[in-house]
Design a protein around this motif. Sequence first.
Motif, PDB file in Angstrom:
ATOM      1  N   ASP A 268       0.808  -1.217   0.000  1.00 37.98           N
ATOM      2  CA  ASP A 268       0.000   0.000   0.000  1.00 37.98           C
ATOM      3  C   ASP A 268       0.843   1.269   0.000  1.00 37.98           C
ATOM      4  O   ASP A 268       0.323   2.365  -0.238  1.00 37.98           O
ATOM      5  N   ALA A 269       2.149   1.123   0.278  1.00 43.50           N
ATOM      6  CA  ALA A 269       3.040   2.288   0.274  1.00 43.50           C
ATOM      7  C   ALA A 269       3.647   2.537  -1.097  1.00 43.50           C
ATOM      8  O   ALA A 269       4.359   3.531  -1.289  1.00 43.50           O
ATOM      9  N   ILE A 270       3.374   1.675  -2.076  1.00 37.76           N
ATOM     10  CA  ILE A 270       3.887   1.883  -3.437  1.00 37.76           C
ATOM     11  C   ILE A 270       3.245   3.135  -4.023  1.00 37.76           C
ATOM     12  O   ILE A 270       2.017   3.274  -4.022  1.00 37.76           O
ATOM     13  N   LEU A 271       4.054   4.030  -4.540  1.00 45.33           N
ATOM     14  CA  LEU A 271       3.532   5.269  -5.116  1.00 45.33           C
ATOM     15  C   LEU A 271       3.016   5.019  -6.529  1.00 45.33           C
ATOM     16  O   LEU A 271       3.734   4.502  -7.385  1.00 45.33           O
ATOM     17  N   SER A 272       1.765   5.366  -6.740  1.00 51.96           N
ATOM     18  CA  SER A 272       1.125   5.267  -8.060  1.00 51.96           C
ATOM     19  C   SER A 272       1.376   3.922  -8.734  1.00 51.96           C
ATOM     20  O   SER A 272       1.969   3.845  -9.829  1.00 51.96           O
ATOM     21  N   PRO A 273       0.941   2.847  -8.115  1.00 54.67           N
ATOM     22  CA  PRO A 273       1.176   1.524  -8.717  1.00 54.67           C
ATOM     23  C   PRO A 273       0.467   1.399 -10.063  1.00 54.67           C
ATOM     24  O   PRO A 273      -0.708   1.729 -10.194  1.00 54.67           O
ATOM     25  N   ALA A 274       1.188   0.917 -11.033  1.00 57.41           N
ATOM     26  CA  ALA A 274       0.646   0.814 -12.388  1.00 57.41           C
ATOM     27  C   ALA A 274      -0.456  -0.235 -12.453  1.00 57.41           C
ATOM     28  O   ALA A 274      -0.440  -1.227 -11.716  1.00 57.41           O
ATOM     29  N   ASN A 275      -1.393  -0.005 -13.345  1.00 58.85           N
ATOM     30  CA  ASN A 275      -2.394  -1.018 -13.640  1.00 58.85           C
ATOM     31  C   ASN A 275      -1.681  -2.254 -14.203  1.00 58.85           C
ATOM     32  O   ASN A 275      -0.915  -2.157 -15.163  1.00 58.85           O
ATOM     33  N   GLY A 276      -1.903  -3.397 -13.584  1.00 62.45           N
ATOM     34  CA  GLY A 276      -1.220  -4.617 -14.001  1.00 62.45           C
ATOM     35  C   GLY A 276       0.014  -4.940 -13.183  1.00 62.45           C
ATOM     36  O   GLY A 276       0.657  -5.976 -13.406  1.00 62.45           O
ATOM     37  N   LEU A 277       0.364  -4.064 -12.211  1.00 62.78           N
ATOM     38  CA  LEU A 277       1.533  -4.321 -11.369  1.00 62.78           C
ATOM     39  C   LEU A 277       1.317  -5.602 -10.554  1.00 62.78           C
ATOM     40  O   LEU A 277       0.236  -5.827 -10.000  1.00 62.78           O
ATOM     41  N   LEU A 278       2.359  -6.398 -10.471  1.00 57.33           N
ATOM     42  CA  LEU A 278       2.258  -7.728  -9.874  1.00 57.33           C
ATOM     43  C   LEU A 278       3.171  -7.831  -8.660  1.00 57.33           C
ATOM     44  O   LEU A 278       4.335  -7.427  -8.709  1.00 57.33           O
ATOM     45  N   ILE A 279       2.637  -8.405  -7.551  1.00 53.17           N
ATOM     46  CA  ILE A 279       3.443  -8.645  -6.348  1.00 53.17           C
ATOM     47  C   ILE A 279       2.990  -9.955  -5.707  1.00 53.17           C
ATOM     48  O   ILE A 279       1.932 -10.500  -6.037  1.00 53.17           O
ATOM     49  N   PHE A 280       3.812 -10.442  -4.756  1.00 53.09           N
ATOM     50  CA  PHE A 280       3.391 -11.555  -3.898  1.00 53.09           C
ATOM     51  C   PHE A 280       3.212 -10.999  -2.497  1.00 53.09           C
ATOM     52  O   PHE A 280       4.138 -10.444  -1.901  1.00 53.09           O
TER      53      PHE A 280
END
Length: 248
Positions: free
Chosen positions: A55-67
């Motif tokens: 939730d601290a990622i700035l402006s996460p791109a649409n389609g950004l992937l994480i675990f």
Amino acid sequence: MIKNITLVMLISCSLTAINAQVGIGTTEPDPSSELHIESNDSGLLIPRLTTTQRDAILSPANGLLIFNTDTDEIQINTNTTITPIWEAFTLTTTTTSTPGQSVKYSNTDISTNINNNTAINLPVCGVEEWNDNTTLYNVDVTSNSITINETGRYRVIVNASIIVANNGPQRANPEIYIALDDVQVGTVSSHGYMRRAGGHNEASVNFTEVIEITTGQALSLKVLRVGNVGVVNLRAASTTNLYIEKIL
């Protein structure tokens, strides 16, 4: 002039490198991919974040992937950079069972002699009390064995009620143990001698084991004579039972 030509060539090479496909473990990346990874001994490890870190990622791109390490799931932002919505991938499990699924059988056989020099399968698979997963537990009532169709850790509970006839042997003492593919695993259990004196004709053998089982192994209860020769039977119908539960 020479400097200008060199600069143009460098820029051209840089642009080519930027636009080229990337192959890792392969010199021929698939034409439809920007990144093509090949390996037969390792996997792809994507960034692992807690929910707070995500939730601290700035402006996460649409389609950004994480675990997400808090929820143990792969997540993707399916919305905008302003109002991200993190949704988990729906994964298809390869398991056919869940912990807690169990099977229980009780005996109907009260005539088989279980006091033999050579171990036999305890005749316990007479009546199905329940079977939560018939794919996981494949029961052979003829051989009194249960094939386990998924590797895991299982709890096995055994309760056997046995009896010596009034004209049977003194100091009879059958022993019971768990076998996988006819090979002993875990403890050997017995009640001790049944003296056939003063009405001491009956006994019970009770034990619990937790064992590792590999897919396709057949579990049975082996019983054999260690005391005197003579006929020993299961006491009555439904007084001997076998319970198996997947715990991990």
